[in-house]
Enzyme design. Structure first.
Site, PDB file in Angstrom:
ATOM      1  N   GLU A  87      34.700  40.334  51.020  1.00 43.86           N
ATOM      2  CA  GLU A  87      35.900  40.519  51.840  1.00 43.86           C
ATOM      3  C   GLU A  87      35.750  41.552  52.958  1.00 43.86           C
ATOM      4  O   GLU A  87      36.359  42.620  52.903  1.00 43.86           O
ATOM      5  CB  GLU A  87      37.080  40.949  50.957  1.00 43.86           C
ATOM      6  CG  GLU A  87      37.524  39.900  49.978  1.00 43.86           C
ATOM      7  CD  GLU A  87      38.820  40.290  49.263  1.00 43.86           C
ATOM      8  OE1 GLU A  87      39.339  41.399  49.497  1.00 43.86           O
ATOM      9  OE2 GLU A  87      39.316  39.479  48.476  1.00 43.86           O
ATOM     10  N   GLU A 110      37.134  34.654  43.796  1.00 45.20           N
ATOM     11  CA  GLU A 110      38.119  35.530  43.129  1.00 45.20           C
ATOM     12  C   GLU A 110      39.484  34.860  43.153  1.00 45.20           C
ATOM     13  O   GLU A 110      39.906  34.324  44.183  1.00 45.20           O
ATOM     14  CB  GLU A 110      38.286  36.884  43.833  1.00 45.20           C
ATOM     15  CG  GLU A 110      37.156  37.845  43.613  1.00 45.20           C
ATOM     16  CD  GLU A 110      37.381  39.207  44.279  1.00 45.20           C
ATOM     17  OE1 GLU A 110      38.543  39.590  44.519  1.00 45.20           O
ATOM     18  OE2 GLU A 110      36.377  39.871  44.570  1.00 45.20           O
TER      19      GLU A 110
HETATM   20  C1  BGC Z   1      38.875  42.591  45.909  1.00 46.44           C
HETATM   21  C2  BGC Z   1      38.812  43.242  44.540  1.00 46.44           C
HETATM   22  C3  BGC Z   1      40.206  43.665  44.122  1.00 46.44           C
HETATM   23  C4  BGC Z   1      41.076  42.436  44.036  1.00 46.44           C
HETATM   24  C5  BGC Z   1      42.497  42.670  43.540  1.00 46.44           C
HETATM   25  C6  BGC Z   1      40.056  41.693  46.109  1.00 46.44           C
HETATM   26  O1  BGC Z   1      40.605  41.942  47.340  1.00 46.44           O
HETATM   27  O2  BGC Z   1      37.673  41.954  46.206  1.00 46.44           O
HETATM   28  O3  BGC Z   1      37.915  44.300  44.579  1.00 46.44           O
HETATM   29  O4  BGC Z   1      40.211  44.379  42.934  1.00 46.44           O
HETATM   30  O5  BGC Z   1      41.164  41.851  45.291  1.00 46.44           O
HETATM   31  O6  BGC Z   1      43.245  43.429  44.420  1.00 46.44           O
END
Ligand code: BGC
Length: 442
Positions: A168, A354
């Site tokens: 990101e 993610e």
């Molecule tokens: C990031 C993580 C973060 C997650 C939840 C993402 O933007 O890559 O490091 O913990 O979101 O906020």
């Protein structure tokens, strides 16, 4: 259960993800150097309750236990990041052998228990010593990052096939160099523009280096995404500007399209920081892109926010269902974004690197009944099935996150894990959502 594992396809990748600073702890153990996140979180006033990641979940010492937990939930893939300052305590030059060994041990344990490792080269924690020289605002970052990437891909490339260059870039450039809410805490649009450009150069250069060192590698990079909508019809243009800022400034340069100046006029001034040939240098033929999706963003036009002239109307202000970080649960947005990113010519594969949500988990008799999180996963996974029916292929899904961990400037309050961590004694407990995955993936 509303669906089965087989509905997603035989080769669908199921995994969980985490990052070095959020989990490892051991911030100055075995020769590790200081990272920007060590510095930032050890400085009073930057993090809620003045917490820091000095110990985090102690993955440095508990990695075996955590990998076995992952395995016990029937996941086959593990995404984690390398801490640059554990390997190069001074940013460049001298190598810290013990740091190098640590990641060999993590990778070896994965392979031993038949979990496939996915390595993110950079998840926001570059060495503080490089930040003193400007960090991402200094074009030398391209050389520093290349040296680091060259080393790690040669070192681990014969065991690791799946690589992600950056995590990101939008998040660390906006929050770390424009708003100052994350490490290194810099502010201003000039810092931001420089950081964006250098991150774009590193994103592609990193890809080229891994390709050279690991010819069989599966190479991607990951993007923060949010589904952007205007609050009313009058806010459509504001939504387009915000969308260019959030969803386009890293993917489009990597596809050779340059910056989205069409909607976000201030990006025309990026030229100040560009050298001849940079448009070409920002381009790389990634094998996949990692999409990371959490929530929808609703905006309205605003004369008070320079450059984007748009302002978020939060979930709370709109009175809609949200998680612990005020992110609106909005699965439809996930569908829309997968559809849109898959329509870029040049995007070969999409993996969800993610997705997840934070809720106020409580232990009840050694159990964590996180039903809301299960609903979150069900609704988002259903969108993957929906889009696959339209013949848009999604190759995999990584839950954020394996365990609860240090949620950056919010400290330990938001819990995203499939595994609950009791921060008093670092004991782990699989949540109901983890057991739900165990059943799904069996
Ligand atoms: C990031 C993580 C973060 C997650 C939840 C993402 O933007 O890559 O490091 O913990 O979101 O906020």
């Amino acid at each position: 259960m509303d669906f089965n594992k087989s509905d997603f396809g035989e080769n669908f990748i199921w995994g969980a993800a985490q990052a070095s600073y959020q989990t490892e702890g051991a911030w100055n153990t075995d020769g590790k150097g200081m990272s920007v996140w060590d510095k930032f979180s050890q400085t009073k006033g930057n993090i809620e309750r003045n917490e820091n990641g000095n110990t985090a979940t102690d993955f440095y010492h508990k990695y075996k236990e955590d990998l076995l937990l992952l395995k016990s939930m029937n996941f086959k893939h593990f995404r984690f990041s390398l801490s640059w300052s554990r390997i190069f305590p001074k940013g460049t030059g001298e190598i810290n052998q013990k740091g190098v060994e640590f990641y060999h041990k993590v990778i070896d344990k994965c392979l031993e228990v038949e979990i496939i490792p996915w390595v993110t080269i950079y998840h926001w924690d570059h060495p503080q010593i490089l930040e003193v020289q400007g960090g991402w605002t200094n074009r030398k970052m391209v050389d520093w990052f290349s040296e680091y990437t060259d080393f790690v891909s040669k070192e681990y490339g014969f065991k690791v096939k799946n690589w992600m260059i950056l995590n990101e870039p939008l998040s660390f450039t906006v929050n770390g160099y424009m708003l100052g809410t994350m490490a290194p805490g810099k502010k201003g649009v000039t810092n931001f523009r420089k950081a964006v450009h250098h991150a774009n150069l590193c994103q592609a250069e990193g890809g080229r280096i891994v390709r050279k060192n690991v010819p069989v590698a599966n190479i991607g990079t990951t993007h923060f995404t949010s589904f952007i909508e205007g609050q009313t019809n009058k806010d459509t243009k504001a939504a387009e500007r915000m969308d260019a800022l959030i969803n386009r400034i890293f993917i489009e340069p990597s596809l050779g399209m340059g910056y989205p100046e069409d909607k976000l006029h201030f990006l025309k001034t990026m030229k100040k920081f560009m050298l001849p040939g940079d448009i070409e240098k920002m381009k790389f033929n990634f094998d996949f892109i990692g999409l990371q999706y959490y929530f929808r963003t609703v905006v309205k036009k605003s004369p008070f926010v320079p450059f984007v002239w748009a302002k978020e109307v939060t979930a709370k202000q709109r009175g809609v269902e949200a998680n612990e970080m005020n992110g609106e649960v909005y699965p439809e947005g996930f569908y829309q974004l997968m559809k849109r990113f898959s329509s870029y010519e040049g995007v070969k594969k999409i993996i969800i690197t993610e997705n997840g949500s934070c809720f106020n988990d409580v232990i009840d008799n050694n159990k964590i009944p996180d039903n809301e999180r299960i609903e979150y996963f069900k609704s988002h996974l259903s969108e993957i099935l929906r889009i696959q029916k339209e013949n848009i292929k999604i190759d995999g899904y990584f839950v954020w996150s394996l365990t609860d961990n240090f949620e950056w400037e919010k400290g330990f309050r938001p819990r995203f894990g499939l595994v609950y961590v009791d921060y008093n004694n670092l004991k782990r407990y699989i949540k109901k959502s983890g057991l739900w995955f165990k059943e799904l993936l069996k």
